[in-house]
Design a protein around this motif. Structure first.
Motif, PDB file in Angstrom:
ATOM      1  N   ARG A   5       0.859  -1.191   0.000  1.00 63.42           N
ATOM      2  CA  ARG A   5       0.000   0.000   0.000  1.00 63.42           C
ATOM      3  C   ARG A   5       0.892   1.237   0.000  1.00 63.42           C
ATOM      4  NH1 ARG A   5      -5.845   0.613   2.142  1.00 63.42           N
ATOM      5  NH2 ARG A   5      -6.169   2.818   1.724  1.00 63.42           N
ATOM      6  N   VAL A   6       0.660   2.122  -0.964  1.00 65.51           N
ATOM      7  CA  VAL A   6       1.527   3.282  -1.173  1.00 65.51           C
ATOM      8  C   VAL A   6       0.739   4.550  -0.880  1.00 65.51           C
ATOM      9  CG1 VAL A   6       3.019   4.471  -2.799  1.00 65.51           C
ATOM     10  CG2 VAL A   6       2.757   1.997  -2.950  1.00 65.51           C
ATOM     11  N   ARG A   7       1.271   5.359   0.057  1.00 66.14           N
ATOM     12  CA  ARG A   7       0.633   6.627   0.422  1.00 66.14           C
ATOM     13  C   ARG A   7       1.688   7.730   0.410  1.00 66.14           C
ATOM     14  NH1 ARG A   7      -0.996   3.101   4.579  1.00 66.14           N
ATOM     15  NH2 ARG A   7      -3.219   2.569   4.609  1.00 66.14           N
ATOM     16  N   PRO A   8       1.281   8.971   0.090  1.00 69.46           N
ATOM     17  CA  PRO A   8       2.247  10.073   0.206  1.00 69.46           C
ATOM     18  C   PRO A   8       2.599  10.326   1.672  1.00 69.46           C
ATOM     19  CG  PRO A   8       0.054  10.904  -0.334  1.00 69.46           C
ATOM     20  CD  PRO A   8      -0.021   9.411  -0.416  1.00 69.46           C
ATOM     21  N   PHE A   9       3.831  10.773   1.901  1.00 76.45           N
ATOM     22  CA  PHE A   9       4.312  11.106   3.244  1.00 76.45           C
ATOM     23  C   PHE A   9       4.176   9.917   4.201  1.00 76.45           C
ATOM     24  CE2 PHE A   9       2.965  15.118   1.291  1.00 76.45           C
ATOM     25  CZ  PHE A   9       4.159  15.823   1.343  1.00 76.45           C
ATOM     26  N   SER A  10       4.740   8.794   3.778  1.00 77.23           N
ATOM     27  CA  SER A  10       4.733   7.580   4.604  1.00 77.23           C
ATOM     28  C   SER A  10       6.021   6.811   4.328  1.00 77.23           C
ATOM     29  CB  SER A  10       3.517   6.711   4.284  1.00 77.23           C
ATOM     30  OG  SER A  10       3.587   6.213   2.959  1.00 77.23           O
ATOM     31  N   THR A  11       6.168   5.674   4.993  1.00 74.36           N
ATOM     32  CA  THR A  11       7.328   4.816   4.779  1.00 74.36           C
ATOM     33  C   THR A  11       6.906   3.564   4.041  1.00 74.36           C
ATOM     34  OG1 THR A  11       8.407   5.625   6.796  1.00 74.36           O
ATOM     35  CG2 THR A  11       9.193   3.539   5.895  1.00 74.36           C
ATOM     36  N   LEU A  12       7.617   3.228   2.975  1.00 71.75           N
ATOM     37  CA  LEU A  12       7.310   2.056   2.176  1.00 71.75           C
ATOM     38  C   LEU A  12       8.398   1.009   2.386  1.00 71.75           C
ATOM     39  CD1 LEU A  12       5.731   0.562  -0.048  1.00 71.75           C
ATOM     40  CD2 LEU A  12       7.050   1.863  -1.741  1.00 71.75           C
ATOM     41  N   LYS A  13       7.993  -0.233   2.708  1.00 71.17           N
ATOM     42  CA  LYS A  13       8.945  -1.317   2.926  1.00 71.17           C
ATOM     43  C   LYS A  13       8.642  -2.469   1.978  1.00 71.17           C
ATOM     44  CE  LYS A  13       9.796  -0.371   7.832  1.00 71.17           C
ATOM     45  NZ  LYS A  13       9.770  -0.933   9.217  1.00 71.17           N
ATOM     46  N   ILE A  14       9.677  -2.966   1.290  1.00 67.71           N
ATOM     47  CA  ILE A  14       9.559  -4.134   0.407  1.00 67.71           C
ATOM     48  C   ILE A  14      10.784  -5.010   0.635  1.00 67.71           C
ATOM     49  CG2 ILE A  14       9.344  -4.959  -1.964  1.00 67.71           C
ATOM     50  CD1 ILE A  14       8.230  -2.272  -2.768  1.00 67.71           C
ATOM     51  N   ARG A  15      10.562  -6.241   1.072  1.00 66.87           N
ATOM     52  CA  ARG A  15      11.642  -7.211   1.257  1.00 66.87           C
ATOM     53  C   ARG A  15      12.763  -6.668   2.128  1.00 66.87           C
ATOM     54  NH1 ARG A  15      12.457  -9.347  -4.990  1.00 66.87           N
ATOM     55  NH2 ARG A  15      10.713 -10.807  -5.036  1.00 66.87           N
ATOM     56  N   GLY A  16      12.386  -6.004   3.188  1.00 64.91           N
ATOM     57  CA  GLY A  16      13.375  -5.495   4.124  1.00 64.91           C
ATOM     58  C   GLY A  16      13.981  -4.166   3.738  1.00 64.91           C
ATOM     59  N   ARG A  17      13.717  -3.707   2.529  1.00 68.72           N
ATOM     60  CA  ARG A  17      14.186  -2.398   2.087  1.00 68.72           C
ATOM     61  C   ARG A  17      13.112  -1.363   2.367  1.00 68.72           C
ATOM     62  NH1 ARG A  17      19.671  -2.808   0.477  1.00 68.72           N
ATOM     63  NH2 ARG A  17      19.972  -4.902  -0.396  1.00 68.72           N
ATOM     64  N   SER A  18      13.506  -0.128   2.614  1.00 71.80           N
ATOM     65  CA  SER A  18      12.508   0.903   2.927  1.00 71.80           C
ATOM     66  C   SER A  18      12.878   2.218   2.261  1.00 71.80           C
ATOM     67  CB  SER A  18      12.388   1.107   4.442  1.00 71.80           C
ATOM     68  OG  SER A  18      13.597   1.613   4.985  1.00 71.80           O
ATOM     69  N   ILE A  19      11.864   3.035   2.073  1.00 77.72           N
ATOM     70  CA  ILE A  19      12.042   4.372   1.504  1.00 77.72           C
ATOM     71  C   ILE A  19      11.030   5.293   2.157  1.00 77.72           C
ATOM     72  CG2 ILE A  19      10.488   3.825  -0.407  1.00 77.72           C
ATOM     73  CD1 ILE A  19      11.961   5.809  -2.145  1.00 77.72           C
ATOM     74  N   ASN A  20      11.463   6.499   2.483  1.00 78.69           N
ATOM     75  CA  ASN A  20      10.563   7.511   3.033  1.00 78.69           C
ATOM     76  C   ASN A  20       9.907   8.254   1.872  1.00 78.69           C
ATOM     77  OD1 ASN A  20      11.078   6.993   5.783  1.00 78.69           O
ATOM     78  ND2 ASN A  20      12.977   8.199   5.683  1.00 78.69           N
ATOM     79  N   ILE A  21       8.600   8.054   1.723  1.00 80.35           N
ATOM     80  CA  ILE A  21       7.858   8.674   0.624  1.00 80.35           C
ATOM     81  C   ILE A  21       7.473  10.095   1.017  1.00 80.35           C
ATOM     82  CG2 ILE A  21       5.838   8.491  -0.863  1.00 80.35           C
ATOM     83  CD1 ILE A  21       5.731   5.532  -0.223  1.00 80.35           C
ATOM     84  N   VAL A  57       9.240   6.592  -5.895  1.00 81.70           N
ATOM     85  CA  VAL A  57       8.420   5.453  -5.475  1.00 81.70           C
ATOM     86  C   VAL A  57       8.356   4.417  -6.585  1.00 81.70           C
ATOM     87  CG1 VAL A  57       6.140   4.715  -4.697  1.00 81.70           C
ATOM     88  CG2 VAL A  57       7.049   6.925  -3.964  1.00 81.70           C
ATOM     89  N   MET A  58       8.100   4.850  -7.814  1.00 80.84           N
ATOM     90  CA  MET A  58       8.017   3.932  -8.942  1.00 80.84           C
ATOM     91  C   MET A  58       9.361   3.248  -9.176  1.00 80.84           C
ATOM     92  SD  MET A  58       4.850   4.169  -9.897  1.00 80.84           S
ATOM     93  CE  MET A  58       4.717   3.558 -11.570  1.00 80.84           C
ATOM     94  N   GLU A  59      10.430   4.007  -9.030  1.00 83.49           N
ATOM     95  CA  GLU A  59      11.763   3.433  -9.208  1.00 83.49           C
ATOM     96  C   GLU A  59      12.037   2.380  -8.135  1.00 83.49           C
ATOM     97  OE1 GLU A  59      16.450   4.893  -9.224  1.00 83.49           O
ATOM     98  OE2 GLU A  59      14.823   6.373  -9.277  1.00 83.49           O
ATOM     99  N   PHE A  60      11.659   2.664  -6.891  1.00 78.88           N
ATOM    100  CA  PHE A  60      11.861   1.735  -5.768  1.00 78.88           C
ATOM    101  C   PHE A  60      11.054   0.453  -5.980  1.00 78.88           C
ATOM    102  CE2 PHE A  60      10.814   0.177  -1.494  1.00 78.88           C
ATOM    103  CZ  PHE A  60      12.071   0.113  -0.916  1.00 78.88           C
ATOM    104  N   ILE A  61       9.789   0.610  -6.421  1.00 78.64           N
ATOM    105  CA  ILE A  61       8.929  -0.559  -6.663  1.00 78.64           C
ATOM    106  C   ILE A  61       9.518  -1.419  -7.773  1.00 78.64           C
ATOM    107  CG2 ILE A  61       6.667  -1.265  -7.564  1.00 78.64           C
ATOM    108  CD1 ILE A  61       5.490   1.185  -6.112  1.00 78.64           C
ATOM    109  N   GLY A  62       9.937  -0.783  -8.869  1.00 83.38           N
ATOM    110  CA  GLY A  62      10.500  -1.539  -9.976  1.00 83.38           C
ATOM    111  C   GLY A  62      11.752  -2.304  -9.592  1.00 83.38           C
ATOM    112  N   LYS A  63      12.538  -1.775  -8.670  1.00 84.25           N
ATOM    113  CA  LYS A  63      13.815  -2.380  -8.281  1.00 84.25           C
ATOM    114  C   LYS A  63      13.645  -3.562  -7.349  1.00 84.25           C
ATOM    115  CE  LYS A  63      18.346  -1.031  -6.437  1.00 84.25           C
ATOM    116  NZ  LYS A  63      19.146   0.105  -5.899  1.00 84.25           N
TER     117      LYS A  63
END
Length: 793
Positions: free
Chosen positions: A529-545, A552-558
């Protein structure tokens, strides 16, 4: 002299009122109103023209103050009187239609006629008395006359404007009279059509019953017949078989429909309402509207009824013919090898099976008949002729609220107002409009919102309806087809096709809940689930949105390669800020979508108005494999959803009188809420909560909401403000200041504060401004009407 023409006008008005109100025949009365209006308005124009001639020629048979009085004072009062005359004519003509269709009683219409005559008489006396008093003052002395003339120096003479307005009013009264016969004729044809339908359904029901009775009587005859009476039984069966076939009821009804459609008017402009002293018009294609609606909404159901009946007739005919043939063979001596012992019990059982089938078809007939009748009740509402917002034979508001209206406040106290509750068939004529007219726009907005405010003592009950629901089953109601469609897109994606879905709908249509539920059903533990101004985690990796979709799109694709994730981006319109626009983010989203959707399934949700805007700007909706619109649910589905939630509360529902609400009453209550909510699930739940009051213990009371209407509070400034807020689903003053620039402080800031004070705008805990949830969809429709957004999908 002008003074003589003035007195002639006064005398003519009195004669005209007396003459017209002596007519008892409605058509003569309507035509008389138009004819006398032309006479009176002609005298007014003649009076004004003579005054203008004297003024231009500088030849005054009367003092110049007298001439100026005619143009600046008298004509203003007379114009208001003539507006009242036209309004009386329109309301009576409208009343004739409403009386024709049974919305109001004949005695109520007569009351309106008598009351309006007295109102016109009183208004005329007001004009005459005011004019004579004003003339007496300004012509009392040379000084007062001179002062009056000086007070008007430098002002443009309004004569030409008043003349044009009076001529327009004269044309309008002629149009009302000209259209009256056509409207009544069309209304009578629609009434005739509804009677034809009632007769068709009645005859169809009788035909089902008749076929069932034939089957029952035939069973008895077969069982009671001895072998020696087979000849007689054969003759009886032949008679019964001959009785099975009957007229094709659907063909008869269709022929009558075609005759009525051919007799109806094509596109006709009719007067439908009054607003700000303007007569409003609507173009109605009576013939085309009925033809399209019948073929689209009714004929398929009636065809199904005819097919049901034909099927049962055919089965009974075949079975009885088989019995008759077997009996004939059994008594024919040439067939000596035929077993003469006829198994009548077997024939009896086959007939009983047919009888059971007929009974089942009869029950199905009743269900379809109820659906047909419901569609007529909802859509073919002749009151919609006067609905200012909906087209005829379309989804309609279930009330008509019209009134006589004048500029002069002194007259408003005497003008009657109609409030007709069509759905409840409440036939009530209100005799006084003073209290309603005295309310300002702000007061009516506050009253509308207070009427919707839930009972705070009932907060436990309310939370189950209004809070984030954990009762998932209630949201699956009525969404089966949408879910199946979503499932097909997912299956195709898993076969190697691209996969993306956009969920659309009005606010509170259930987009978020639907998205959460299908995510859980088809992507359990694989949903990002992707929201603005939140933290996104995939497979132990995270990004501050933040507010930019690009990283975000680059992080998801990677980090999603090799696994089938769902990317769930709710409320697409929230991806904008003072630094980055929604358009920029959407461009980035669309640029990366084709690349990503072969590996991940993408689902987003947004409002109708934002999707319409994005579709126009970027062909946004065509990029996705499917758009699933969640706007409207069937009445039964909304009733089930309310019933489930109410059941969870373990509360007993009572009426205002203290009686337990019966099943039929509950059905009718939900129906009213459903219609008032414009078939929207969330608005239905909100209205339900607003109607439920805490009683005591395990009891709550259904208290019907007052039928207040939300005034059209939009203006040039707040349309722009509200469009900005509704398109962004919330904003703050900083973002608006960046968007509007210097205009924010100079032009928009004060209006925003007014909207906040009226609670049209509300501030969230995070300081964001949103449109009040009880107003947001209605505000969207108002903005749609004024072409600032489009919310129709």
């Amino acid at each position: 002299m002008i003074s003589e023409l003035l007195e002639d006008y006064y005398h003519s008005v009195e004669q005209s009122i007396h003459k017209v109100w002596s007519h008892s025949d409605p058509l003569t009365f309507i035509n008389g109103l138009a004819e006398e209006f032309t006479l009176i308005s002609g005298k007014v124009i003649h009076l004004g023209s003579r005054a203008q001639q004297q003024f231009d020629a500088n030849e005054f048979a009367n003092p110049i103050s007298f001439i100026l009085f005619v143009h600046f004072d008298f004509l203003k009062e007379v114009k208001n009187f003539l507006i009242l005359w036209r309004d009386v004519m329109f309301q009576y003509q409208k009343g004739l239609v409403l009386e024709r269709i049974g919305t109001i009683e004949k005695h109520q219409l007569q009351y309106v006629k008598e009351e309006s005559g007295q109102i016109l008489q009183d208004a005329h006396e007001e004009v005459k008395g005011y004019s004579r008093r004003k003339l007496s003052i300004i012509t009392d002395s040379e000084k007062t006359s001179s002062n009056y003339v000086d007070s008007l120096s430098g002002k443009n003479n309004p004569w030409q404007i008043y003349k044009q307005q009076i001529e327009t009013l004269d044309a309008q009264t002629d149009q009302i009279a000209d259209n009256h016969v056509r409207i009544i004729s069309n209304v009578d044809l629609f009434i005739e059509h509804k009677i034809d339908l009632e007769n068709f359904l009645k005859d169809m029901n009788a035909e089902f019953v008749r076929i069932g009775d034939l089957a029952r009587s035939t069973i008895d005859k077969i069982l009671q017949t001895e072998e020696s009476s087979y000849h007689k039984l054969i003759l009886q069966l032949e008679e019964v078989i001959g009785q099975i076939e009957a007229k094709n009821l659907l063909q008869i009804f269709s022929d009558k429909c075609d005759q009525i459609i051919d007799s109806l008017s094509d596109t006709t402009q009719i007067s439908i309402g009054l607003r700000n002293n303007q007569l409003l018009y609507k173009e109605i294609d009576f013939s085309g509207a009925l033809n399209r609606w019948i073929n689209g909404q009714v004929k398929p159901l009636l065809t199904e009824l005819q097919e049901l009946l034909d099927s049962e007739k055919g089965a009974l005919n075949l079975n009885l013919t088989n019995i008759k043939n077997r009996l004939s063979l059994s008594i024919n001596e040439s067939y000596t090898d035929l077993n003469r012992d006829i198994d009548l019990e077997a024939f009896q059982n086959s007939n009983r099976a047919i009888l059971t089938s007929i009974d089942e078809s009869l029950n199905e007939f009743k269900s379809i008949r109820n659906l047909v009748e419901a569609r007529y009740e909802e859509n073919m509402n002749l009151n919609d002729l006067y609905d200012l917002r909906n087209d005829f034979l379309s989804s309609s508001q279930q009330y008509i609220f019209e009134q006589f209206k004048l500029e002069r406040g002194s007259w408003l106290n005497k003008i009657g107002q109609w409030l007709i509750n069509v759905k409840g068939r409440g036939k009530k004529l209100l005799a006084n409009v003073a209290e309603e007219e005295a309310l300002s726009e702000s007061e009516r907005i506050v009253r509308y919102l207070e009427n919707l405010r839930p009972d705070e003592e009932n907060y436990h009950y309310n939370n189950i309806f209004s809070g984030p629901s954990i009762y998932s089953d209630s949201f699956w109601v009525g969404r089966e087809q949408k879910i199946e469609r979503f499932e097909k897109v997912v299956k195709n994606w898993r076969l190697g096709y691209q996969g993306s879905v956009v969920l659309s709908g009005m606010r509170f249509s259930g987009k978020t809940t639907f998205g959460d539920l299908v995510a859980q059903k088809y992507f359990n533990n694989k949903t990002i689930r992707v929201r603005p101004f939140s933290t996104l985690k995939i497979r132990g990796r995270s990004i501050n949105i933040k507010d930019d979709i690009a990283p975000v799109m680059e992080f998801i694709g990677k980090y999603t390669i090799g696994e089938q994730f769902l990317i769930w981006m709710d409320d697409l319109e929230t991806w904008q800020s003072a630094k980055i626009s929604l358009q920029q983010n959407v461009k980035t989203l669309l640029a990366g979508l084709n690349k990503l959707t072969s590996n991940v399934f993408f689902m987003t949700a947004t409002s109708n108005w934002v999707l319409f805007y994005l579709a126009r700007m970027f062909q946004f909706d065509q990029v996705f494999q499917a758009e699933i619109n969640l706007d409207q649910l069937k009445e039964d589905d909304v009733r089930k959803a309310i019933s489930i939630r109410h059941g969870v509360t373990h509360k007993y529902l009572k009426t205002e009188s203290g009686q337990r609400v019966s099943t039929d009453e509950f059905r009718q209550i939900v129906r009213n809420v459903y219609i008032q909510a414009n078939y929207n699930m969330g608005d239905s739940l909100n209205l339900w909560v607003s109607s439920i009051k805490f009683d005591q213990g395990d009891h709550v009371i259904f208290n019907p909401l007052a039928k207040y209407t939300l005034p059209d509070f939009l203006n040039e400034i707040n349309r722009i403000i509200l469009r900005f807020i509704i398109m962004s689903k919330g904003t703050n003053e900083y973002m608006m200041r960046r968007y509007f620039g210097t205009s924010f402080t100079n032009k928009y800031s004060a209006e925003i504060q007014r909207l906040i004070s009226l609670k049209i705008l509300v501030r969230t805990d995070k300081g964001m401004l949103n449109i009040n949830k009880y107003l947001v969809n209605e505000t969207a429709r108002m903005l749609d009407d004024s072409k600032y957004i489009s919310c129709k999908r």
